[in-house]
Design a protein around this motif. Structure first.
Motif, PDB file in Angstrom:
ATOM      1  N   LYS A 130      -8.079  17.898  13.705  1.00 32.84           N
ATOM      2  CA  LYS A 130      -7.293  18.988  14.079  1.00 32.84           C
ATOM      3  C   LYS A 130      -7.044  20.176  12.878  1.00 32.84           C
ATOM      4  CE  LYS A 130      -3.839  16.371  15.689  1.00 32.84           C
ATOM      5  NZ  LYS A 130      -4.480  15.048  15.858  1.00 32.84           N
ATOM      6  N   ALA A 142      -2.492   3.836  12.901  1.00 39.31           N
ATOM      7  CA  ALA A 142      -2.322   3.502  11.735  1.00 39.31           C
ATOM      8  C   ALA A 142      -1.394   2.155  11.662  1.00 39.31           C
ATOM      9  CB  ALA A 142      -2.025   4.219  10.469  1.00 39.31           C
ATOM     10  N   GLU A 192      -2.348   9.619  15.020  1.00 43.67           N
ATOM     11  CA  GLU A 192      -2.778   8.993  13.614  1.00 43.67           C
ATOM     12  C   GLU A 192      -1.762   8.059  13.164  1.00 43.67           C
ATOM     13  OE1 GLU A 192      -3.219  12.029  14.370  1.00 43.67           O
ATOM     14  OE2 GLU A 192      -4.849  13.166  13.720  1.00 43.67           O
ATOM     15  N   LYS A 236       7.977   4.385  -2.400  1.00 42.40           N
ATOM     16  CA  LYS A 236       8.630   5.439  -1.133  1.00 42.40           C
ATOM     17  C   LYS A 236       9.458   4.674  -0.320  1.00 42.40           C
ATOM     18  CE  LYS A 236       7.510   9.254   1.695  1.00 42.40           C
ATOM     19  NZ  LYS A 236       7.998   8.560   2.802  1.00 42.40           N
ATOM     20  N   CYS A 288      -9.058   5.908  13.465  1.00 40.28           N
ATOM     21  CA  CYS A 288      -7.720   5.798  12.508  1.00 40.28           C
ATOM     22  C   CYS A 288      -7.616   4.285  12.340  1.00 40.28           C
ATOM     23  CB  CYS A 288      -6.357   6.328  13.487  1.00 40.28           C
ATOM     24  SG  CYS A 288      -6.416   8.060  13.329  1.00 40.28           S
ATOM     25  N   TRP A 331      -4.900   8.934   2.462  1.00 37.96           N
ATOM     26  CA  TRP A 331      -5.482   9.405   3.703  1.00 37.96           C
ATOM     27  C   TRP A 331      -5.307  11.022   3.687  1.00 37.96           C
ATOM     28  CZ3 TRP A 331      -4.741   6.196   9.000  1.00 37.96           C
ATOM     29  CH2 TRP A 331      -5.196   7.059  10.042  1.00 37.96           C
ATOM     30  N   GLU A 351      -7.417   2.919   8.378  1.00 36.85           N
ATOM     31  CA  GLU A 351      -6.353   1.974   7.994  1.00 36.85           C
ATOM     32  C   GLU A 351      -6.905   0.724   7.405  1.00 36.85           C
ATOM     33  OE1 GLU A 351      -3.130   2.668   7.348  1.00 36.85           O
ATOM     34  OE2 GLU A 351      -2.386   0.980   7.361  1.00 36.85           O
ATOM     35  N   GLU A 355       7.099   9.768   9.735  1.00 33.19           N
ATOM     36  CA  GLU A 355       7.364   8.458  10.204  1.00 33.19           C
ATOM     37  C   GLU A 355       8.016   8.213  11.731  1.00 33.19           C
ATOM     38  OE1 GLU A 355       9.549   5.650   7.494  1.00 33.19           O
ATOM     39  OE2 GLU A 355       9.571   7.448   6.057  1.00 33.19           O
ATOM     40  N   LYS A 392      10.943   3.951   3.032  1.00 26.00           N
ATOM     41  CA  LYS A 392      10.733   4.142   4.631  1.00 26.00           C
ATOM     42  C   LYS A 392      11.823   3.742   5.499  1.00 26.00           C
ATOM     43  CE  LYS A 392       5.882   4.939   4.094  1.00 26.00           C
ATOM     44  NZ  LYS A 392       4.524   4.839   5.024  1.00 26.00           N
ATOM     45  N   ARG A 393      11.720   4.285   6.511  1.00 28.37           N
ATOM     46  CA  ARG A 393      12.910   4.093   7.538  1.00 28.37           C
ATOM     47  C   ARG A 393      12.989   2.340   7.751  1.00 28.37           C
ATOM     48  NH1 ARG A 393      11.348   6.116  13.007  1.00 28.37           N
ATOM     49  NH2 ARG A 393      13.263   5.608  13.589  1.00 28.37           N
ATOM     50  N   TRP A 452       7.367   6.763  14.344  1.00 23.25           N
ATOM     51  CA  TRP A 452       7.444   5.398  15.206  1.00 23.25           C
ATOM     52  C   TRP A 452       8.516   4.851  15.557  1.00 23.25           C
ATOM     53  CZ3 TRP A 452       3.586   5.229  10.747  1.00 23.25           C
ATOM     54  CH2 TRP A 452       4.264   5.083   9.683  1.00 23.25           C
ATOM     55  N   GLU A 453       8.451   4.052  16.681  1.00 25.06           N
ATOM     56  CA  GLU A 453       9.759   3.073  17.032  1.00 25.06           C
ATOM     57  C   GLU A 453       8.784   1.899  17.703  1.00 25.06           C
ATOM     58  OE1 GLU A 453      12.898   3.598  16.754  1.00 25.06           O
ATOM     59  OE2 GLU A 453      12.432   5.715  16.119  1.00 25.06           O
ATOM     60  N   HIS A 465      13.001  -2.406  18.133  1.00 26.50           N
ATOM     61  CA  HIS A 465      13.842  -2.585  19.220  1.00 26.50           C
ATOM     62  C   HIS A 465      13.330  -3.967  19.962  1.00 26.50           C
ATOM     63  CE1 HIS A 465      14.813   1.669  18.597  1.00 26.50           C
ATOM     64  NE2 HIS A 465      13.569   1.723  18.231  1.00 26.50           N
ATOM     65  N   ARG A 504       2.653  13.549   6.345  1.00 27.19           N
ATOM     66  CA  ARG A 504       3.974  14.521   5.914  1.00 27.19           C
ATOM     67  C   ARG A 504       5.079  13.675   6.099  1.00 27.19           C
ATOM     68  NH1 ARG A 504       2.892  19.061  10.459  1.00 27.19           N
ATOM     69  NH2 ARG A 504       1.136  20.309   9.596  1.00 27.19           N
ATOM     70  N   GLY A 505       4.959  12.405   5.772  1.00 27.05           N
ATOM     71  CA  GLY A 505       6.241  11.501   5.790  1.00 27.05           C
ATOM     72  C   GLY A 505       7.155  11.420   6.675  1.00 27.05           C
ATOM     73  N   ARG A 550       5.703  -0.569   9.991  1.00 28.87           N
ATOM     74  CA  ARG A 550       6.526   0.501   9.762  1.00 28.87           C
ATOM     75  C   ARG A 550       6.200   0.958   8.091  1.00 28.87           C
ATOM     76  NH1 ARG A 550      10.677  -0.201   5.746  1.00 28.87           N
ATOM     77  NH2 ARG A 550      10.814  -2.347   4.906  1.00 28.87           N
ATOM     78  N   LEU A 551       5.535   0.219   7.539  1.00 32.52           N
ATOM     79  CA  LEU A 551       4.873   0.586   6.226  1.00 32.52           C
ATOM     80  C   LEU A 551       3.643   1.232   6.237  1.00 32.52           C
ATOM     81  CD1 LEU A 551       6.427  -2.567   4.321  1.00 32.52           C
ATOM     82  CD2 LEU A 551       7.152  -0.040   3.964  1.00 32.52           C
ATOM     83  N   ALA A 552       3.075   1.590   7.356  1.00 30.58           N
ATOM     84  CA  ALA A 552       1.882   2.334   7.459  1.00 30.58           C
ATOM     85  C   ALA A 552       2.022   3.789   6.904  1.00 30.58           C
ATOM     86  CB  ALA A 552       1.516   2.262   8.916  1.00 30.58           C
ATOM     87  N   PRO A 553       0.675   4.317   6.758  1.00 28.67           N
ATOM     88  CA  PRO A 553       0.823   5.769   6.208  1.00 28.67           C
ATOM     89  C   PRO A 553       1.344   6.649   7.267  1.00 28.67           C
ATOM     90  CG  PRO A 553      -1.414   4.848   6.518  1.00 28.67           C
ATOM     91  CD  PRO A 553      -0.646   3.722   6.728  1.00 28.67           C
ATOM     92  N   THR A 554       1.925   7.559   7.061  1.00 27.62           N
ATOM     93  CA  THR A 554       2.356   8.702   7.865  1.00 27.62           C
ATOM     94  C   THR A 554       2.431  10.207   7.445  1.00 27.62           C
ATOM     95  OG1 THR A 554       4.280   9.334   9.084  1.00 27.62           O
ATOM     96  CG2 THR A 554       4.695   8.301   7.001  1.00 27.62           C
ATOM     97  N   ARG A 579       0.862  -1.172  -0.074  1.00 29.57           N
ATOM     98  CA  ARG A 579      -0.036   0.072   0.090  1.00 29.57           C
ATOM     99  C   ARG A 579       0.812   1.173   0.007  1.00 29.57           C
ATOM    100  NH1 ARG A 579      -0.600   3.985   2.462  1.00 29.57           N
ATOM    101  NH2 ARG A 579       1.129   3.438   3.694  1.00 29.57           N
ATOM    102  N   TYR A 639       0.718  14.776  14.192  1.00 28.17           N
ATOM    103  CA  TYR A 639      -0.065  13.659  13.768  1.00 28.17           C
ATOM    104  C   TYR A 639       0.471  12.310  14.544  1.00 28.17           C
ATOM    105  CZ  TYR A 639      -2.317  17.008  10.770  1.00 28.17           C
ATOM    106  OH  TYR A 639      -3.041  17.929  10.053  1.00 28.17           O
ATOM    107  N   VAL A 664      13.814   0.759  13.391  1.00 31.07           N
ATOM    108  CA  VAL A 664      12.352   1.074  13.855  1.00 31.07           C
ATOM    109  C   VAL A 664      12.227  -0.212  14.927  1.00 31.07           C
ATOM    110  CG1 VAL A 664      11.555   2.564  12.200  1.00 31.07           C
ATOM    111  CG2 VAL A 664      11.185   0.117  12.023  1.00 31.07           C
TER     112      VAL A 664
END
Lengths: 163, 163
Positions: A115, B92, B88, A149, A91, A110, A95, B43, A151-152, B45-46, A159, B40-41, B34-38, A10, B85, A157
């Protein structure tokens, strides 16, 4: 489509083919949304499926980052009653729509949402009673782009046991 | 497992078999997260995967509605940097974990999380730097129950064009 594949492939799609989405598929997306987890069993969500071009154009013009809603086949407005966990619930449901859309061969994006200064006005335009909040606007359509795209990476990410 | 089936058959599972989850599966769940939408890009999360029994028991005792974390094979703590965000994005990612878990034959339960008085203490216990927020605690394990729960029907939550 395989669940893991749908989740992993996705991506946010913002360019769509001028092709309508069958009603049964739109219904299935909302069926997936309503089966999301919900804190305390509250299910505060309502889903408004907007296909009308004029309403989509109106919404697109209100948002800052959703101009492509005007050219999407549909836009789902996810609303929740303002409960303690309305945002979490909304949310999770959003998703589910995105993953189900991917599984149905649809692209999605999305767009906020909660807000945003325009949120109350969109709720009002769509006829929501007072006390509802806009969680997300999901643009939907058959994709006309295939964004990639990075991603990290997982190693950054994930631990084990501690941060 | 088919994506739509995984989404529709996911239920909160709180009773687990005393059987560990292979490391590769836990890694795959976080790869999905980690491949969820985020927005403004960013990311933000940890993901902390806790399998250690003492830490799980400590977390279980802190939460109000997560005692079963003590008996789960693993608990994923989803943390996010406090961005606009963060909630959100974190939700996700959490939902991706739940659906992927279902696809892998695992049961899961989303335990709050953000806004809980115990959240900062759990972040600290897990070694998170300042500025991170606890989004969710996901209990994971091979299911020892098969809960069925009716939800609000599609006809009640789906609105065409207007609320």
């Amino acid at each position: 489509m395989d669940a893991i594949e749908a989740i992993k492939t996705r991506r946010s799609v913002r360019v769509f083919q001028p092709k309508p989405i069958p009603k049964e598929i739109l219904e299935d997306l909302i069926d997936c949304a309503r089966l999301a987890p919900t804190a305390r069993g509250v299910e505060p969500w309502e889903f408004i499926v907007v296909t009308d071009p004029d309403t989509r154009k109106w919404i697109a013009a209100k948002t800052y980052f959703g101009p492509f809603i005007a050219d999407a086949a549909a836009c789902v407005a996810v609303l929740c009653r303002e409960t303690k966990y309305y945002l979490e619930d909304g949310c999770a449901a959003t998703e589910n729509i995105l993953i189900a859309a991917r599984a149905h061969g649809l692209g999605s994006c999305w767009v906020a949402g909660d807000k945003k200064p325009y949120a109350p006005e969109i709720c009002q335009k769509l006829g929501a009673p007072p006390g509802y909040r806009l969680i997300s606007l999901v643009a939907l359509g058959y994709p006309a782009e295939n964004p990639q795209k990075a991603k990290r990476p997982l190693s950054q990410v994930l631990h084990w046991e501690r941060f």
